[in-house]
Scaffold this motif. Structure first.
Motif, mmCIF file in Angstrom:
data_model
loop_
_atom_site.group_PDB
_atom_site.id
_atom_site.type_symbol
_atom_site.label_atom_id
_atom_site.label_comp_id
_atom_site.label_asym_id
_atom_site.label_seq_id
_atom_site.Cartn_x
_atom_site.Cartn_y
_atom_site.Cartn_z
ATOM 1 N N UNK A 137 0.838 -1.206 0.000
ATOM 2 C CA UNK A 137 0.000 0.000 0.000
ATOM 3 C C UNK A 137 0.869 1.250 0.000
ATOM 4 N N UNK A 138 1.882 1.263 0.830
ATOM 5 C CA UNK A 138 2.734 2.447 0.976
ATOM 6 C C UNK A 138 3.500 2.760 -0.305
ATOM 7 N N UNK A 139 3.836 1.740 -1.077
ATOM 8 C CA UNK A 139 4.579 1.984 -2.315
ATOM 9 C C UNK A 139 3.731 2.701 -3.367
ATOM 10 N N UNK A 140 2.443 2.732 -3.177
ATOM 11 C CA UNK A 140 1.581 3.455 -4.098
ATOM 12 C C UNK A 140 1.263 4.871 -3.647
ATOM 13 N N UNK A 141 1.852 5.304 -2.523
ATOM 14 C CA UNK A 141 1.554 6.623 -1.949
ATOM 15 C C UNK A 141 2.662 7.612 -2.311
ATOM 16 N N UNK A 142 2.238 8.779 -2.785
ATOM 17 C CA UNK A 142 3.195 9.848 -3.072
ATOM 18 C C UNK A 142 2.751 11.141 -2.387
ATOM 19 N N UNK A 143 3.721 11.883 -1.878
ATOM 20 C CA UNK A 143 3.474 13.192 -1.267
ATOM 21 C C UNK A 143 4.312 14.209 -2.034
ATOM 22 N N UNK A 144 3.659 15.208 -2.606
ATOM 23 C CA UNK A 144 4.343 16.198 -3.452
ATOM 24 C C UNK A 144 5.111 15.506 -4.584
ATOM 25 N N UNK A 145 4.451 14.478 -5.155
ATOM 26 C CA UNK A 145 5.014 13.701 -6.272
ATOM 27 C C UNK A 145 6.274 12.926 -5.903
ATOM 28 N N UNK A 146 6.496 12.759 -4.615
ATOM 29 C CA UNK A 146 7.644 11.978 -4.162
ATOM 30 C C UNK A 146 7.149 10.737 -3.430
ATOM 31 N N UNK A 147 7.729 9.573 -3.707
ATOM 32 C CA UNK A 147 7.316 8.367 -2.988
ATOM 33 C C UNK A 147 7.713 8.447 -1.523
ATOM 34 N N UNK A 148 6.999 7.730 -0.683
ATOM 35 C CA UNK A 148 7.381 7.677 0.727
ATOM 36 C C UNK A 148 8.688 6.918 0.884
#
Length: 537
Positions: A236-247
Motif C-alpha cells: 500500500x505504501x509503495x503506491x503513496x506519493x506526497x508532493x510527487x515523491x514516494x514515501x
C-alpha cells in the motif's frame, strides 16, 4: 503444451460450455448467467485488504466460471466468527494472515487446504523530508527501538490502524513488542509486562487512528503534513506519493512480520466446492496472473523479479500462544494507547418507536458497555477501556439527556461505570422530532480540546432525516467558522451511522465535511456497524 496454454484452453472450453448452458435456461436468467460464468460461486470470509483484487477476480469469473462472493470482516473478528459458527456459510477464508487462527486449538482443524497467493510485510512509510531529518536511508534503517526513541523525543508522529480491527495495526503491535522485548525469540506472556513502558512511549506519537488500512491512507493523503508517516502494508505504501515523491519505506533493521494472504479451503467442503477452490487457486497462481497481481497491487508474488524482492530483513517470529496475543492487546488498550474521548449523539426521536429499532439500538450500545464478554475475546476488547471518556448525548428535536463518564483503571470502578452507562441508555425513550445538526454542534462545543494526549471523535446515530433546528447549509457555515476559532476541532471527525429512514446522502456529506466516515447500519445487525466503528475511535 505449456501449463499456461493448457489453462487458457481449459478456460475457453469452460466459457463455451457456460454459454451453451445459459442457452438452455429461461431468457430472464441470461444476464446473470453470463455475468457469473455459469453460476458457480465460492463463498469467502475475507479481510477487506483483498478488495483491490476484484478486477482480477472479475476476469477470473469470466475465464473459469467461478465467482467469489465475499463477506468482509476484520481478521480477529473473522477468526472468532469462524470458530464460533458450527455450521458456517463460507467455503473458504482469505485473510492477510492465518497466524491468529493457528493460535486456537480448533484452528488447525478448521482448514483443509491453504495456498499463499501473495506477500507483503507491514512497515512504516514516512515523507522524504522526515527520513532525511531523522537520518534514515535504505543503507541506514532504524531499529524498532530507534523508532520508539524518535517518538519519545517528539521527532516522529504517525497514523496506525486499530490492532483490534485491522491486521496492519495488529501486526505492527506484535512485531514492535517482539522486537523491543530484546529476547531475540518468540514473544512470551511474561514479556508483555516488560514492554508496556516502551509501548506507552510509542503510543504517544499516534495522531491518526483508523479501523481499516485503506481509510488510513485516504486520511493521510488528505493532509500529509498532519503526521510524519503511517504504518501499513508495504504494498500500500509503495503506491503513496506526497508532493510527487514516494514515501521512504522503513524496514526496521531488527525485523518485520510478512502477511502471506493464504486462500484457505475450510474443512467439510464437498467435491464440488473443492473443485471450485482448486480452479481459483490454479488461476491465481498462474504465471500471468501472478505478474498482474505484482504489477497492480505492489505485492510480492512468484513473478516478482529478484531485484525487486523484499529487502533482506529478519522475519520476526509470531507468538505461539493465544494468551500472549490477548495480554498484548489488553495491555495496549488499557495502559499504552492514547485514551479515546468520544461523544455518541444518539437519536431517540419518535420514529425510533417503530418495529424493533429501540431494541436494536440498545443491543448496539451494548457493544461498548453491555454484559462482559469472554475475557480475551475480540468482543471484550471492543468494550470501553480504562482511561477512556464517553459522552452519551441523547437527542430528538432537543437535547433530552447527557451523561459523561471516564472509565477508572480498577476493575471494580470500571464495572460500576459500565453499569451506570447501561442503566442510563436503557432508559432512553422514543419521542420528538429530529435535530441532528444541533446535536453535532453541541458535541463540538462541549468537547474538551485542551488534552492532546487523547483521540477525540463524534459518532452520530439517527434513523430519520433532519427536520428541526439547523439545516445542512447552516451547519456548514457554523462549522467553518468554529474551526477557525478552534483549530483543534478540525481533527475531530464525525462518524455517522445510516439506519432506518435516515438520509444517507445527508450523513455522508456531514462525514465528508468533518473528515469522518459513514457506516451502514441497515444490514443484518446495527450492532455490527457499531463494532466496525469501534476500530476508528
Amino acid at each position: 503444451m505449456t501449463a499456461q496454454l493448457a489453462q487458457k484452453l481449459r478456460a475457453s472450453w469452460q466459457r463455451l460450455l457456460a454459454a451453451l448452458a445459459c442457452l438452455l435456461v429461461l431468457p430472464g436468467a441470461l444476464t446473470s448467467c453470463a455475468l457469473l460464468g455459469g453460476g458457480d460461486t465460492l463463498h469467502v470470509l475475507a479481510g477487506s485488504e483483498v478488495k483491490d483484487l476484484e478486477p482480477i477476480l472479475d476476469d477470473m469469473a469470466r475465464e473459469t466460471g467461478v465467482t467469489i462472493e465475499f463477506e468482509y470482516v476484520g481478521t480477529l473478528d473473522g477468526t472468532e466468527m469462524l470458530l464460533n459458527t458450527p455450521d458456517n456459510e463460507w467455503d473458504a477464508i482469505w485473510f492477510p494472515s492465518n497466524r491468529y487462527l493457528s493460535l486456537f486449538p480448533e484452528g488447525a482443524n478448521a482448514v483443509e487446504a491453504s495456498e499463499s497467493i501473495m506477500r507483503s510485510p507491514v512497515v512504516l512509510g514516512v515523507r522524504q523530508d522526515v527520513a532525511k531529518r531523522l537520518g534514515w536511508s535504505d543503507d541506514s534503517q532504524p531499529s524498532w527501538g530507534d523508532v520508539v526513541d524518535a517518538v519519545d523525543r517528539g521527532d516522529l508522529t504517525y497514523g496506525m490502524t486499530s490492532p483490534i480491527s485491522s491486521n496492519s495495526g495488529f501486526t505492527t503491535l506484535v512485531q514492535l513488542a517482539t522486537a523491543i522485548s530484546g529476547t531475540g525469540t518468540v514473544l512470551e506472556p511474561g514479556d508483555v509486562e516488560q514492554v508496556i513502558p516502551d509501548l506507552k512511549k510509542f503510543a504517544a506519537g499516534q495522531q491518526l487512528a483508523s479501523g481499516s488500512s485503506g481509510w488510513l491512507v485516504e486520511k493521510y493523503l488528505e493532509d500529509p503534513q498532519a503526521v510524519d508517516g503511517i504504518f501499513n502494508y508495504e504494498s500500500v505504501l509503495r503506491g503513496v506519493k506526497v508532493d510527487n515523491k514516494p514515501l521512504h519505506i522503513v524496514h526496521p533493521s531488527d525485523g518485520v512480520i510478512t502477511s502471506d494472504y493464504p486462500l484457505a479451503l475450510l474443512k467439510g467442503a464437498d467435491d464440488a466446492t473443492r473443485e471450485k477452490y482448486d480452479k481459483v487457486v490454479e488461476y491465481l497462481l498462474s504465471a500471468d496472473v501472478q505478474q498482474r497481481i505484482s504489477e497492480q497491487t505492489n505485492r510480492y508474488t512468484s513473478y516478482t523479479p529478484e531485484g525487486q524482492s523484499p529487502a533482506a530483513v529478519y522475519e520476526l517470529p509470531f507468538p505461539n500462544q493465544l494468551g500472549t496475543v490477548q495480554d498484548l492487546l489488553a495491555g495496549w488498550l488499557s495502559e499504552a494507547k492514547k485514551p479515546s474521548n468520544m461523544v455518541f449523539a444518539i437519536d431517540t426521536s419518535g420514529s425510533m418507536s417503530g418495529g424493533d429499532r429501540m431494541a436494536e439500538l440498545r443491543q448496539a450500545l451494548d457493544v461498548l458497555s453491555g454484559p462482559d464478554s469472554e475475557a480475551g475475546s475480540s468482543a471484550s476488547f471492543l468494550r470501553l477501556q480504562s482511561r477512556e471518556t464517553i459522552t452519551y448525548l441523547e437527542f430528538s428535536h432537543e437535547i433530552k439527556s447527557e451523561l459523561t463518564v471516564t472509565i477508572p483503571e480498577d476493575d471494580a470502578g470500571r464495572q460500576a461505570k459500565l453499569d451506570e452507562i447501561h442503566s442510563h441508555t436503557n432508559h432512553f425513550q422514543p419521542y420528538g422530532g429530529t435535530a441532528m445538526y444541533d446535536a453535532v454542534r453541541r458535541a463540538y462545543e462541549d468537547m474538551n480540546y485542551s488534552n492532546s494526549d487523547q483521540l477525540n471523535s463524534i459518532v452520530l446515530f439517527t434513523d430519520g432525516e433532519n427536520i428541526d433546528g439547523m439545516q445542512d447549509r447552516d451547519f456548514t457555515n457554523w462549522y467553518e467558522s468554529f474551526i477557525e476559532d478552534h483549530p483543534e476541532a478540525k481533527n475531530v471527525p464525525v462518524f455517522t451511522v445510516h439506519f432506518g429512514d435516515s438520509n444517507r446522502e445527508e450523513l455522508e456529506s456531514l462525514s465528508q465535511l468533518t473528515g469522518g466516515k459513514t457506516f451502514d447500519g441497515t444490514g443484518d445487525s446495527l450492532a455490527t456497524a457499531f463494532r466496525e466503528i469501534r476500530g476508528y475511535l
